[in-house]
Every structure is written in C-alpha cells, then in structure tokens.
Design an enzyme around this catalytic site. Structure first.
Site, short mmCIF file in Angstrom:
data_model
loop_
_atom_site.label_atom_id
_atom_site.label_comp_id
_atom_site.label_asym_id
_atom_site.label_seq_id
_atom_site.Cartn_x
_atom_site.Cartn_y
_atom_site.Cartn_z
N HIS A 103 -0.15 4.62 7.23
CA HIS A 103 0.49 5.18 6.04
C HIS A 103 0.97 6.62 6.19
CE1 HIS A 103 -2.30 1.98 4.57
NE2 HIS A 103 -1.16 1.59 4.06
N ASP A 116 -3.00 7.98 7.80
CA ASP A 116 -3.93 7.12 8.54
C ASP A 116 -3.12 6.29 9.53
OD1 ASP A 116 -2.86 5.00 7.15
OD2 ASP A 116 -4.64 4.60 5.94
N SER A 143 0.80 -1.23 0.00
CA SER A 143 0.00 0.00 0.00
C SER A 143 0.83 1.28 0.00
CB SER A 143 -0.92 0.01 1.22
OG SER A 143 -0.16 -0.16 2.40
#
Ligand SMILES: *[C@@H]1O[C@H](CO)[C@@H](O)[C@H](O)[C@H]1NC(C)=O
Ligand SMILES: *[C@@H]1O[C@H](CO)[C@@H](O)[C@H](O)[C@H]1NC(C)=O
Ligand SMILES: *[C@@H]1O[C@H](CO)[C@@H](O)[C@H](O)[C@H]1NC(C)=O
Length: 350
Positions: free
Chosen positions: A322, A319, A39
């Site tokens: 991340h 978040d 991600s």
C-alpha cells in the site's frame, strides 16, 4: 454535528463568492461521495468482519489523532483526499455505522473492503465482495436515504449528482497467491467490472471516478524477489497494462451506451510508475522498500510489533502493498490540481 455542517455550509455559501479561494472549490457541487473497492480505499469496514482489518499501529500513525482506523496506510487514503477536494466530510465506513446513523448521512458512505476484488470468489471469506458492497449501497438507497429525501425525485437527483469512486481489480489478479496474467483473464475481468458498473448505473449512479489497476509488480512484496533487488516485476506489470488499456475503452463504450454516464479515468498505474522515477522531486526518496517494517530482512509484513520508518513522507509505500499517505496526497494533487493523472469525460470536477 449535522447542524454544525449546515451552519458551516451556510457561512461558506455567503463568503465564498466574495473570496478568491472560491476557485479552489469544484465548479459543480457534488452532494455526496460513495466509495467502493479494496484496501486502497477501505476506511474501516474490515474492522467489523471476523477476519479484521489493519486496526493496529503503526497503521494510522499519521491519521488525525494518530489512531488506527482500519485504513491500510499511515494516514489518509486517496478517497479521503478526494472527499476533502470536494469539500465533503471523510466518508464513514458503512459497517461502522448504526442504522440510526445511516439514516442521517447524506454526504456519502464508504463500502470498500480490503482484500476484495471485482469477482465474487476473490477473498470472499475475508472481505466484502463488490457485489456485497453494491448490495449495501442498494440498502442505503431503499432503507436509509428515504429518511432524508422523502420525495422520490429528490432522492434520484441526489444519487445522479453524487460521485461514485471505484478502486478495485488488483486482488483478482492474485488467486491463492498465484498471478493470473493471461489475456482471456483480462477480458473476463473487464466484462465482470462492466456488469457491476452497469448495476450501479441501474441504481441511479451517473458520475464515476475509476482507478485503473496499480503496477503490482512494483509492490515491495514483488520487488524484493527481483534481481537486481527492488526492480519491478515487469511480467506482472505487462499483464496489468493490458487490462488497463482495455479498461479505458470499456469506459468509453459504457459512455456511448448509457445515457448520462460520465466518468473520470484515474491513472493509478501511471502515477506509481512515475513516482518510482521522479519521487525524489517530491521528497519521496525511497521508492521501493516499505516504511513498515523499516527493514527488508525478514518478514515484510507490517505487524503490531513492527517499527516503521521514522519519516513516513520519504517512502512511496507504507507497507508491502500500500502507498503511504504522502503518495496518496501527491496522487490527489496531480489528479485534481495538476490534472495529469486524471482525465475527465463529461464529468468536470476541476
Ligand atoms: C466464494 O469463493 C469460493 C471460491 O473461492 C466459491 O466457491 C464460492 O462460491 C464463493 N461464494 C460466493 C458467495 O460467491
Ligand atoms: C492454494 O495454495 C495452497 C498452497 O500454495 C495449496 O495447497 C491449495 O491447494 C491451493 N488451493 C486452491 C483452491 O487452489
Ligand atoms: C488463463 O487464466 C485463467 C485463470 O488463471 C485460466 O483458467 C485459463 O485456463 C487461462 N487460459 C489460457 C488460454 O491460458
């Protein structure tokens, strides 16, 4: 669009040698950027999987037109900043391209998938495993690139001159929610990443840039459980540090065993730890709480209904897992311009 880029390149080729901005461009031209991993660099592949990606606001709130793209941050990822640094267009997500479009992209593709790891059993029900990502790249070589490079030699040259960015490993450390931190696991993971890098080498890749594993113990999801609250979980970080140290050795070993193998080692771990200490120097004053949600009371998950922090540039994390765009941007700056995060071994991009 392609003609547009060609024209632009033509104009740049004429203008650059005369202007002082030429120094800002890499010394060697890199024709394409191919991205693999999780991600941290996924730019929308998971949007095309049944499990879906972060394709809702506030993700993407600072991305070009303020639209979510599937990137797990508020704006650009490190892969985006890398593409910009190389003077290339941002890499499109492989799963977002039609076959016709794949036949026309020669500046690089992104195969990364949020949740994936090095191991085939890491979140394989919700993401593209690294093996699958490499399989898709193989398909690009056999089915799509030959439409643009009709001579085999030309195609091989393209692949050998392209840059392969790999950013993965942290998800393997968390299996079904539990951390697997012993040394034998680290050695196992290192042997598995070695196999995959060798496979990519076997397909013609010669220029690699590899991120090490970030200090997951400092992610907001972990830091919220430490005392005093906000501290890093150093037990997790210690295990990751062991892997990271060995990763560097493994890369040097690969270089001595594989002719033409060159790499840049990028210290993502060191960067995030450094930002926690001196982030405020860069305006990043909140170094442990996430921006989304803008509260640590309740669920730390960033959801469509979450209210993000008003100024994203003050937060290290967007978040609970991340980095924010500003962190990614500083990372790229420190890597390519200040040359402290990244060390190159035979591969000079800066
Ligand atoms: C997916 O992961 C599960 C375990 O989580 C494993 O049993 C299965 O073999 C994996 N599938 C593939 C295709 O690797
Ligand atoms: C994963 O964790 C859940 C709850 O923590 C547990 O019930 C389940 O058995 C675990 N699955 C595996 C494959 O370990
Ligand atoms: C290390 O961790 C792995 C994965 O969690 C586990 O299977 C293995 O038994 C552990 N080995 C030791 C020596 O604790």
């Amino acid at each position: 669009m392609n003609t547009c880029y060609l024209t632009l390149w033509f104009v740049l080729a004429l203008v650059l040698p005369l202007s002082s901005s030429a120094a800002a461009y890499p010394t060697k031209h890199i024709p394409a950027l191919y991205v693999f991993g999780d991600s941290l660099v996924d730019c929308g592949n998971n949007n095309h999987l049944p499990s879906g990606g972060p394709s809702f606001l506030p993700y993407g709130i600072d991305f070009m037109h303020g639209k979510p793209t599937g990137r797990a941050t508020n704006g650009k990822t490190v892969a985006d900043f890398l593409a910009i640094h190389l003077g290339l267009p941002l890499t499109p997500p492989y799963l977002g391209l039609s076959n016709h479009q794949r036949n026309r992209v020669s500046t690089g593709i992104n195969y990364a998938s949020a949740g994936s790891g090095v191991l085939p059993d890491t979140n394989n029900d919700t993401s593209l495993t690294l093996d699958k990502q490499i399989k898709f790249f193989h398909r690009t070589i056999t089915h799509n690139l030959p439409k643009m490079f009709t001579e085999n030699e030309e195609l091989e040259k393209h692949i050998s001159e392209s840059l392969f960015f790999v950013s993965t490993g942290v998800n393997d450390y968390f299996h079904n929610g539990t951390f697997r931190g012993n040394k034998s696991f680290a050695f196992f993971l290192l042997s598995e990443i070695t196999l995959r890098v060798k496979t990519m080498y076997g397909l013609g890749a010669r220029k690699f840039i590899l991120n090490n594993i970030p200090p997951a113990g400092c992610f907001p999801s972990k830091a919220i459980h430490t005392r005093p609250i906000g501290k890093c979980d150093e037990k997790i970080n210690k295990a990751i540090t062991f892997y990271n140290k060995k990763l560097r050795e493994v890369l040097h070993e690969l270089q001595s065993n594989l002719p033409g193998f060159t790499f840049i080692h990028a210290d993502l771990y060191g960067f995030l730890k450094k930002m926690r200490k001196i982030g405020s120097y860069y305006g990043i004053v909140e170094t442990w709480k996430p921006c989304c949600p803008n509260t640590i009371y309740g669920d730390l998950k960033c959801q469509p209904s979450s209210v993000p922090c008003p100024n994203r540039n003050t937060h290290l994390f967007f978040d609970q897992y991340h980095p924010s765009e500003i962190a990614n941007k500083e990372y790229a700056w420190l890597c390519f311009n200040e040359k402290i995060i990244c060390k190159h071994w035979g591969l000079k991009l800066f």
